[in-house]
Design an enzyme around this catalytic site. Structure first.
Site, PDB file in Angstrom:
ATOM      1  N   GLY A   1       0.857  -2.117   8.767  1.00  0.00           N
ATOM      2  CA  GLY A   1       2.046  -1.296   8.561  1.00  0.00           C
ATOM      3  C   GLY A   1       3.105  -1.651   9.580  1.00  0.00           C
ATOM      4  O   GLY A   1       3.877  -2.592   9.425  1.00  0.00           O
ATOM      5  N   ARG A   2       3.074  -0.927  10.698  1.00  0.00           N
ATOM      6  CA  ARG A   2       4.140  -1.041  11.707  1.00  0.00           C
ATOM      7  C   ARG A   2       4.424  -2.437  12.232  1.00  0.00           C
ATOM      8  O   ARG A   2       5.601  -2.756  12.464  1.00  0.00           O
ATOM      9  CB  ARG A   2       3.859  -0.043  12.847  1.00  0.00           C
TER      10      ARG A   2
ATOM     11  N   ASP B   1      -3.444   4.377  -1.995  1.00  0.00           N
ATOM     12  CA  ASP B   1      -4.402   4.866  -0.999  1.00  0.00           C
ATOM     13  C   ASP B   1      -4.422   6.393  -0.999  1.00  0.00           C
ATOM     14  O   ASP B   1      -3.837   7.028  -0.125  1.00  0.00           O
ATOM     15  CB  ASP B   1      -3.961   4.294   0.358  1.00  0.00           C
ATOM     16  N   LEU B   2      -5.098   6.987  -2.002  1.00  0.00           N
ATOM     17  CA  LEU B   2      -5.113   8.453  -2.100  1.00  0.00           C
ATOM     18  C   LEU B   2      -6.460   9.053  -1.697  1.00  0.00           C
ATOM     19  O   LEU B   2      -6.599  10.273  -1.658  1.00  0.00           O
ATOM     20  CB  LEU B   2      -4.737   8.896  -3.522  1.00  0.00           C
ATOM     21  N   LYS B   3      -7.458   8.225  -1.469  1.00  0.00           N
ATOM     22  CA  LYS B   3      -8.768   8.662  -0.935  1.00  0.00           C
ATOM     23  C   LYS B   3      -9.319   9.901  -1.642  1.00  0.00           C
ATOM     24  O   LYS B   3      -9.513  10.965  -1.022  1.00  0.00           O
ATOM     25  CB  LYS B   3      -8.655   8.962   0.565  1.00  0.00           C
ATOM     26  N   LEU B   4      -9.605   9.774  -2.932  1.00  0.00           N
ATOM     27  CA  LEU B   4     -10.101  10.930  -3.687  1.00  0.00           C
ATOM     28  C   LEU B   4     -11.485  11.375  -3.201  1.00  0.00           C
ATOM     29  O   LEU B   4     -12.305  10.544  -2.793  1.00  0.00           O
ATOM     30  CB  LEU B   4     -10.168  10.589  -5.186  1.00  0.00           C
TER      31      LEU B   4
ATOM     32  N   THR C   1     -11.834   5.888  10.589  1.00  0.00           N
ATOM     33  CA  THR C   1     -11.885   5.374  11.965  1.00  0.00           C
ATOM     34  C   THR C   1     -11.474   6.438  12.974  1.00  0.00           C
ATOM     35  O   THR C   1     -11.683   6.280  14.165  1.00  0.00           O
ATOM     36  CB  THR C   1     -10.997   4.118  12.129  1.00  0.00           C
TER      37      THR C   1
ATOM     38  N   LYS D   1       0.852  -1.199   0.000  1.00  0.00           N
ATOM     39  CA  LYS D   1       0.000   0.000   0.000  1.00  0.00           C
ATOM     40  C   LYS D   1       0.883   1.241   0.000  1.00  0.00           C
ATOM     41  O   LYS D   1       1.762   1.383   0.848  1.00  0.00           O
ATOM     42  CB  LYS D   1      -0.910   0.021   1.232  1.00  0.00           C
TER      43      LYS D   1
ATOM     44  N   ASP E   1     -13.916  14.699  -4.655  1.00  0.00           N
ATOM     45  CA  ASP E   1     -14.041  15.982  -5.362  1.00  0.00           C
ATOM     46  C   ASP E   1     -15.290  15.892  -6.242  1.00  0.00           C
ATOM     47  O   ASP E   1     -16.037  14.918  -6.153  1.00  0.00           O
ATOM     48  CB  ASP E   1     -12.758  16.228  -6.192  1.00  0.00           C
ATOM     49  N   ILE E   2     -15.500  16.877  -7.086  1.00  0.00           N
ATOM     50  CA  ILE E   2     -16.679  16.805  -7.956  1.00  0.00           C
ATOM     51  C   ILE E   2     -16.485  15.647  -8.943  1.00  0.00           C
ATOM     52  O   ILE E   2     -15.343  15.258  -9.256  1.00  0.00           O
ATOM     53  CB  ILE E   2     -16.940  18.136  -8.704  1.00  0.00           C
ATOM     54  N   PRO E   3     -17.605  15.062  -9.435  1.00  0.00           N
ATOM     55  CA  PRO E   3     -17.490  13.865 -10.271  1.00  0.00           C
ATOM     56  C   PRO E   3     -16.532  14.016 -11.449  1.00  0.00           C
ATOM     57  O   PRO E   3     -15.708  13.113 -11.714  1.00  0.00           O
ATOM     58  CB  PRO E   3     -18.932  13.634 -10.755  1.00  0.00           C
TER      59      PRO E   3
HETATM   60  O1  C5P Z   1       0.896   0.761  11.066  1.00  0.00           O
HETATM   61  P1  C5P Z   1      -0.520   0.339  10.961  1.00  0.00           P
HETATM   62  O2  C5P Z   1      -0.703  -1.171  10.838  1.00  0.00           O
HETATM   63  O3  C5P Z   1      -1.418   0.929  12.001  1.00  0.00           O
HETATM   64  O4  C5P Z   1      -0.972   0.921   9.525  1.00  0.00           O
HETATM   65  C1  C5P Z   1      -2.287   0.853   9.060  1.00  0.00           C
HETATM   66  C2  C5P Z   1      -2.404   1.538   7.740  1.00  0.00           C
HETATM   67  O5  C5P Z   1      -3.776   1.568   7.364  1.00  0.00           O
HETATM   68  C3  C5P Z   1      -1.931   2.989   7.749  1.00  0.00           C
HETATM   69  O6  C5P Z   1      -1.394   3.269   6.450  1.00  0.00           O
HETATM   70  C4  C5P Z   1      -3.205   3.759   7.987  1.00  0.00           C
HETATM   71  O7  C5P Z   1      -3.149   5.054   7.435  1.00  0.00           O
HETATM   72  C5  C5P Z   1      -4.224   2.909   7.241  1.00  0.00           C
HETATM   73  N1  C5P Z   1      -5.608   3.071   7.695  1.00  0.00           N
HETATM   74  C6  C5P Z   1      -6.003   2.822   8.999  1.00  0.00           C
HETATM   75  N2  C5P Z   1      -7.318   2.975   9.362  1.00  0.00           N
HETATM   76  C7  C5P Z   1      -8.225   3.364   8.461  1.00  0.00           C
HETATM   77  C8  C5P Z   1      -7.852   3.615   7.135  1.00  0.00           C
HETATM   78  C9  C5P Z   1      -6.512   3.455   6.791  1.00  0.00           C
HETATM   79  O8  C5P Z   1      -5.182   2.445   9.833  1.00  0.00           O
HETATM   80  N3  C5P Z   1      -9.495   3.469   8.815  1.00  0.00           N
END
Ligand code: C5P
Length: 233
Positions: A210-211, A59-62, A119, A32, A64-66
């Site tokens: 991620g982490r 993961d750019l989460k657009l 979230t 991602k 804006d207008i259609p």
């Molecule tokens: O490091 P970690 O496992 O928390 O990373 C989770 C990834 O998912 C991050 O890139 C975070 O921005 C993304 N994310 C999230 N919760 C969301 C949407 C995206 O943790 N509701």
């Protein structure tokens, strides 16, 4: 339907991300790429990671207008990403325009999924700041249904919401779920977490970590453990 583990490469530069990816000599994990890396390195980072053989969730989460979203999505389709996303709060017309923009001449397109409510938004903030006077879970399900009506493939949600999303939108509607931690790991700033095995039980299609992988002492072992627990391989 394919299921997979996606690694959130939340690094700030190309060097950092390539140092990380170089650790993987056998596997080609699904990656991602978020806003930080994309805005710092531009579209070339997508091309280069793709060239190394990884699938990419951009993961750019657009939102804006259609017309703007449609044109931007056609650029992303040409980048050959595998999954991209937008905010369902942009409405059904915007989501339909996005699908149109993403669809290439041969009819193929990347998967498109929607963010329902972030979230980070609590029910209190949603009601008092955004003036949406409904329970949060009802809003999440309504936005998921809107995404389905617009022809999207699924949503990003908590693994804890994944079962309900599938009950409402159908088994084939994809759930991509962050908020996953190992049973013996640190939850960090994620409030509601599940383990990879629990996410599998609930029915997530893709888990995003991620982490727990990028900051692990041995990221390749952490990734393999995650794949074993989630896919049972
Ligand atoms: O490091 P970690 O496992 O928390 O990373 C989770 C990834 O998912 C991050 O890139 C975070 O921005 C993304 N994310 C999230 N919760 C969301 C949407 C995206 O943790 N509701």
């Amino acid at each position: 339907m394919s299921k997979d583990v996606i690694i959130a490469c939340d690094f700030k530069s190309k060097d950092e991300v390539f140092n990380f990816l170089d650790l993987f000599t056998e596997e080609k994990p699904f990656i991602k790429i978020g806003m930080e890396l994309y805005y710092s390195e531009g579209p070339d980072i997508v091309r280069e990671i793709k060239k190394r053989g990884h699938k990419i969730f951009l993961d750019l989460k657009l939102n804006d207008i259609p017309n703007t979203v449609e044109k931007s999505m056609s650029v992303l389709a040409n980048l050959d990403v595998d999954i991209c996303n937008l905010h369902a709060s942009g409405g059904i017309k915007m989501m339909e325009a996005a699908i149109h923009g993403l669809t290439r001449e041969d009819g193929s397109r990347p998967m498109l999924i929607a963010v329902t409510q972030l979230t980070s938004i609590s029910e209190e903030v949603m009601q008092n700041e955004l003036l949406i006077n409904k329970p949060l879970d009802q809003v999440v399900m309504k936005y998921a249904e809107n995404a389905k009506i617009a022809g999207l493939d699924g949503v990003v949600c908590s693994p804890l919401e994944a079962r309900k999303v599938k009950d409402v939108c159908g088994e084939n509607f994809i759930t991509v779920t962050p908020g996953v931690r190992f049973s013996d790991g640190d939850a960090g700033d994620q409030a509601r977490v599940t383990t990879p095995a629990q996410a599998k039980e609930i029915g997530s299609d893709y888990i995003v970590l991620g982490r727990p992988i990028t900051q692990a002492e041995n990221p390749v072992e952490a990734y393999k453990r995650c794949v074993r627990e989630f896919l049972g391989e």
